[in-house]
Design a protein around this motif. Structure first.
Motif, PDB file in Angstrom:
ATOM      1  N   LEU A  48      38.779  44.741  44.496  1.00 24.50           N
ATOM      2  CA  LEU A  48      39.574  45.645  43.661  1.00 24.50           C
ATOM      3  C   LEU A  48      38.761  46.743  42.988  1.00 24.50           C
ATOM      4  CD1 LEU A  48      42.048  43.173  41.892  1.00 24.50           C
ATOM      5  CD2 LEU A  48      42.372  44.477  44.001  1.00 24.50           C
ATOM      6  N   HIS A  49      37.443  46.537  42.857  1.00 24.70           N
ATOM      7  CA  HIS A  49      36.616  47.540  42.170  1.00 24.70           C
ATOM      8  C   HIS A  49      35.640  48.252  43.094  1.00 24.70           C
ATOM      9  CE1 HIS A  49      37.731  46.728  37.895  1.00 24.70           C
ATOM     10  NE2 HIS A  49      38.099  45.569  38.409  1.00 24.70           N
ATOM     11  N   GLY A  50      35.489  47.785  44.317  1.00 21.08           N
ATOM     12  CA  GLY A  50      34.667  48.496  45.290  1.00 21.08           C
ATOM     13  C   GLY A  50      33.177  48.266  45.189  1.00 21.08           C
ATOM     14  N   HIS A  51      32.741  47.224  44.465  1.00 18.41           N
ATOM     15  CA  HIS A  51      31.318  46.927  44.382  1.00 18.41           C
ATOM     16  C   HIS A  51      30.845  46.229  45.653  1.00 18.41           C
ATOM     17  CE1 HIS A  51      31.213  48.159  40.236  1.00 18.41           C
ATOM     18  NE2 HIS A  51      32.102  47.245  39.874  1.00 18.41           N
ATOM     19  N   GLU A  52      29.539  46.242  45.888  1.00 22.61           N
ATOM     20  CA  GLU A  52      28.978  45.605  47.071  1.00 22.61           C
ATOM     21  C   GLU A  52      28.897  44.092  46.935  1.00 22.61           C
ATOM     22  OE1 GLU A  52      25.252  47.328  48.106  1.00 22.61           O
ATOM     23  OE2 GLU A  52      26.102  49.285  48.609  1.00 22.61           O
ATOM     24  N   ASN A  53      28.894  43.609  45.699  1.00 23.86           N
ATOM     25  CA  ASN A  53      28.860  42.172  45.452  1.00 23.86           C
ATOM     26  C   ASN A  53      29.598  41.893  44.147  1.00 23.86           C
ATOM     27  OD1 ASN A  53      26.888  42.637  43.305  1.00 23.86           O
ATOM     28  ND2 ASN A  53      25.392  42.894  44.952  1.00 23.86           N
ATOM     29  N   THR A  54      29.467  40.678  43.626  1.00 26.18           N
ATOM     30  CA  THR A  54      30.250  40.285  42.449  1.00 26.18           C
ATOM     31  C   THR A  54      29.526  40.513  41.132  1.00 26.18           C
ATOM     32  OG1 THR A  54      29.390  38.017  42.395  1.00 26.18           O
ATOM     33  CG2 THR A  54      31.253  38.449  43.862  1.00 26.18           C
ATOM     34  N   VAL A  80      39.639  30.657  36.329  1.00 29.50           N
ATOM     35  CA  VAL A  80      38.948  31.940  36.273  1.00 29.50           C
ATOM     36  C   VAL A  80      37.439  31.721  36.330  1.00 29.50           C
ATOM     37  CG1 VAL A  80      38.971  31.984  33.738  1.00 29.50           C
ATOM     38  CG2 VAL A  80      38.648  34.112  35.003  1.00 29.50           C
ATOM     39  N   SER A  81      36.751  32.617  37.025  1.00 31.47           N
ATOM     40  CA  SER A  81      35.300  32.551  37.138  1.00 31.47           C
ATOM     41  C   SER A  81      34.619  33.244  35.969  1.00 31.47           C
ATOM     42  CB  SER A  81      34.842  33.215  38.444  1.00 31.47           C
ATOM     43  OG  SER A  81      35.324  32.522  39.565  1.00 31.47           O
ATOM     44  N   MET A  82      33.588  32.607  35.434  1.00 33.93           N
ATOM     45  CA  MET A  82      32.734  33.270  34.462  1.00 33.93           C
ATOM     46  C   MET A  82      31.822  34.218  35.229  1.00 33.93           C
ATOM     47  SD  MET A  82      31.739  30.244  31.752  1.00 33.93           S
ATOM     48  CE  MET A  82      31.140  31.450  30.537  1.00 33.93           C
ATOM     49  N   PRO A  83      31.694  35.474  34.779  1.00 38.68           N
ATOM     50  CA  PRO A  83      30.907  36.434  35.540  1.00 38.68           C
ATOM     51  C   PRO A  83      29.403  36.214  35.408  1.00 38.68           C
ATOM     52  CG  PRO A  83      31.730  37.452  33.545  1.00 38.68           C
ATOM     53  CD  PRO A  83      32.352  36.086  33.617  1.00 38.68           C
ATOM     54  N   TYR A  84      28.675  36.827  36.297  1.00 41.74           N
ATOM     55  CA  TYR A  84      27.216  36.737  36.331  1.00 41.74           C
ATOM     56  C   TYR A  84      26.613  37.124  34.982  1.00 41.74           C
ATOM     57  CZ  TYR A  84      22.441  38.071  37.649  1.00 41.74           C
ATOM     58  OH  TYR A  84      21.075  38.201  37.720  1.00 41.74           O
ATOM     59  N   GLY A  85      25.674  36.309  34.510  1.00 42.34           N
ATOM     60  CA  GLY A  85      24.982  36.587  33.260  1.00 42.34           C
ATOM     61  C   GLY A  85      25.671  36.093  32.017  1.00 42.34           C
ATOM     62  N   SER A  86      26.900  35.582  32.155  1.00 41.87           N
ATOM     63  CA  SER A  86      27.668  35.187  30.967  1.00 41.87           C
ATOM     64  C   SER A  86      27.406  33.748  30.547  1.00 41.87           C
ATOM     65  CB  SER A  86      29.166  35.382  31.212  1.00 41.87           C
ATOM     66  OG  SER A  86      29.633  34.497  32.212  1.00 41.87           O
ATOM     67  N   TYR A  87      26.610  33.015  31.342  1.00 46.03           N
ATOM     68  CA  TYR A  87      26.343  31.607  31.022  1.00 46.03           C
ATOM     69  C   TYR A  87      24.856  31.289  31.243  1.00 46.03           C
ATOM     70  CZ  TYR A  87      27.144  31.420  36.105  1.00 46.03           C
ATOM     71  OH  TYR A  87      27.112  31.662  37.461  1.00 46.03           O
ATOM     72  N   ALA A  88      23.988  32.238  30.890  1.00 46.42           N
ATOM     73  CA  ALA A  88      22.555  32.095  31.151  1.00 46.42           C
ATOM     74  C   ALA A  88      21.894  31.002  30.311  1.00 46.42           C
ATOM     75  CB  ALA A  88      21.850  33.430  30.926  1.00 46.42           C
ATOM     76  N   THR A  89      22.425  30.727  29.131  1.00 45.70           N
ATOM     77  CA  THR A  89      21.905  29.682  28.254  1.00 45.70           C
ATOM     78  C   THR A  89      23.086  28.848  27.761  1.00 45.70           C
ATOM     79  OG1 THR A  89      22.099  30.959  26.215  1.00 45.70           O
ATOM     80  CG2 THR A  89      20.057  31.223  27.496  1.00 45.70           C
ATOM     81  N   PRO A  90      22.831  27.631  27.273  1.00 46.11           N
ATOM     82  CA  PRO A  90      23.940  26.818  26.773  1.00 46.11           C
ATOM     83  C   PRO A  90      24.736  27.501  25.666  1.00 46.11           C
ATOM     84  CG  PRO A  90      22.030  25.430  27.138  1.00 46.11           C
ATOM     85  CD  PRO A  90      21.566  26.849  27.342  1.00 46.11           C
ATOM     86  N   ASP A  91      24.056  28.099  24.690  1.00 46.09           N
ATOM     87  CA  ASP A  91      24.759  28.740  23.578  1.00 46.09           C
ATOM     88  C   ASP A  91      25.594  29.920  24.058  1.00 46.09           C
ATOM     89  OD1 ASP A  91      23.732  26.931  21.801  1.00 46.09           O
ATOM     90  OD2 ASP A  91      22.160  28.257  21.033  1.00 46.09           O
ATOM     91  N   LEU A 137      27.130  28.458  49.215  1.00 44.59           N
ATOM     92  CA  LEU A 137      26.907  29.879  49.004  1.00 44.59           C
ATOM     93  C   LEU A 137      27.311  30.245  47.580  1.00 44.59           C
ATOM     94  CD1 LEU A 137      26.340  32.800  49.816  1.00 44.59           C
ATOM     95  CD2 LEU A 137      28.628  32.889  50.828  1.00 44.59           C
ATOM     96  N   LEU A 138      26.352  30.724  46.796  1.00 44.09           N
ATOM     97  CA  LEU A 138      26.614  31.121  45.415  1.00 44.09           C
ATOM     98  C   LEU A 138      26.516  32.641  45.327  1.00 44.09           C
ATOM     99  CD1 LEU A 138      24.429  28.464  43.506  1.00 44.09           C
ATOM    100  CD2 LEU A 138      26.790  28.250  44.335  1.00 44.09           C
ATOM    101  N   PRO A 139      27.646  33.338  45.205  1.00 40.09           N
ATOM    102  CA  PRO A 139      27.595  34.799  45.144  1.00 40.09           C
ATOM    103  C   PRO A 139      26.728  35.347  44.021  1.00 40.09           C
ATOM    104  CG  PRO A 139      29.818  34.085  45.640  1.00 40.09           C
ATOM    105  CD  PRO A 139      29.040  32.843  45.309  1.00 40.09           C
ATOM    106  N   HIS A 140      26.550  34.577  42.941  1.00 37.82           N
ATOM    107  CA  HIS A 140      25.686  35.046  41.852  1.00 37.82           C
ATOM    108  C   HIS A 140      24.212  34.992  42.237  1.00 37.82           C
ATOM    109  CE1 HIS A 140      28.861  34.330  38.451  1.00 37.82           C
ATOM    110  NE2 HIS A 140      29.255  35.208  39.377  1.00 37.82           N
ATOM    111  N   LYS A 141      23.893  34.310  43.338  1.00 38.85           N
ATOM    112  CA  LYS A 141      22.525  34.254  43.834  1.00 38.85           C
ATOM    113  C   LYS A 141      22.411  34.944  45.187  1.00 38.85           C
ATOM    114  CE  LYS A 141      21.170  30.048  41.353  1.00 38.85           C
ATOM    115  NZ  LYS A 141      20.577  28.692  41.467  1.00 38.85           N
ATOM    116  N   VAL A 142      23.242  35.946  45.385  1.00 35.02           N
ATOM    117  CA  VAL A 142      23.302  36.610  46.687  1.00 35.02           C
ATOM    118  C   VAL A 142      21.957  37.190  47.093  1.00 35.02           C
ATOM    119  CG1 VAL A 142      24.124  38.779  45.658  1.00 35.02           C
ATOM    120  CG2 VAL A 142      24.555  38.314  48.082  1.00 35.02           C
ATOM    121  N   HIS A 143      21.197  37.721  46.135  1.00 34.90           N
ATOM    122  CA  HIS A 143      19.897  38.299  46.478  1.00 34.90           C
ATOM    123  C   HIS A 143      18.875  37.216  46.805  1.00 34.90           C
ATOM    124  CE1 HIS A 143      21.449  42.186  45.549  1.00 34.90           C
ATOM    125  NE2 HIS A 143      21.599  41.937  44.262  1.00 34.90           N
TER     126      HIS A 143
END
Length: 281
Positions: A48-54, A80-91, A137-143
């Motif tokens: 829907l947004h045209g990005h190359e990945n998530t 719903v999925s939590m987006p990349y970077g939104s759960y980097a630490t427990p807090d 396959l984890l799209p947040h680890k695509v690289h």
């Protein structure tokens, strides 16, 4: 469908249906069709947004899209999925998970962590948020993974996936996604845990099958994953419709009388009289 019923459906050997959608129209169609679960995945960053990945999606965007899906499918279980970077630490994960649950209207959240993130999964679950995770396959680890590629190619890699699965359940998750792996590995994942599982690109493994709604509708045709089956060709239908509309406008066929508002003849006569009178003054 409720969250407690998911484990019951797995124990009973039932087959559930999930589609990933991102706005009110496709959500409405999915609910009318009787799907069991609508998933608002950050894959909508691509469809829907045209990005190359998530990776570019934000919490605000995911909340907005989930709210729209909820309006379209108010009676269907919503994940719903939590987006990349939104759960980097427990807090950080707890703060963002609570906000997403409060504002989005979703029934549960999903992140993408295995053994390395059990402290985060546990923190979110302990905060009272129904949380699921993700293996394969984890799209947040695509690289790190070198692109969107099948996982579990070797016996050792498959065992790593099973180990992640067990750790996810032990951390308090209520379910997990199985993505892009051979059926045998996906079945081993499902067999390894009692919690709900849903798969995409893992053959018939899992309690529930997921497809991206824009893939199965043929609306997103930039590329087609191997595991995606198209049940319609909306992209071509829409392109043809826009082209036909443009041709009608340029040729003068549209708008015609059928698609125009009409005044009564006596009102037209009175209107013309008033216009003429105004011009005379």
């Amino acid at each position: 469908m409720t969250l407690p019923e998911l484990a019951e459906e797995k124990a009973a050997g039932e087959r559930l249906v999930m589609v990933a959608v991102g706005e009110v129209l496709t959500a409405t169609w999915a609910e009318r069709a009787g799907v069991d679960i609508v998933g608002v995945g950050d894959s909508l960053g691509m469809t829907l947004h045209g990005h190359e990945n998530t990776l570019a999606m934000t919490i605000d965007q995911m909340i907005m899209h989930t709210q729209a899906v909820r309006r379209g499918a108010p009676n269907t279980l919503c994940l719903v999925s939590m987006p990349y970077g939104s759960y980097a630490t427990p807090d950080l994960a707890v703060t963002n998970a609570v906000r997403m649950m409060k504002e989005s209207g979703a029934d549960a959240l999903k992140l993408q962590l295995g053994r390395e993130g059990t402290d985060i999964i546990r923190a979110v679950a302990d905060a009272g948020v129904p949380v699921m995770s993700h293996v394969g396959l984890l799209p947040h680890k695509v690289h790190q993974m070198g692109g969107f590629k099948m996982q579990g190619r070797t016996a050792e890699a498959a065992m790593d996936i099973v180990a992640d699965t067990r750790a996810i359940e032990a951390a308090g998750a209520i379910g997990l996604e199985i993505e892009a792996m051979p059926y045998e590995v996906g079945k081993a994942v499902d067999d390894a845990v009692d919690i709900f599982t849903f798969s995409i690109g893992a053959g018939a493994a899992g309690t529930c099958q997921l497809l991206n709604g824009y893939d199965l509708l043929g609306a997103f045709d930039t590329f087609k994953p191997k595991f995606a089956k198209r049940y319609a060709n909306l992209a071509q239908d829409a392109t043809d419709a826009f082209a036909a509309y443009a041709d009608d406008v340029r040729s003068g066929r549209f708008p015609d009388a059928e698609h125009s508002y009409q005044m009564k003849p006596d009102e037209i006569a009175r209107f013309e009289t008033l216009l003429n009178s105004e011009g005379a003054t």
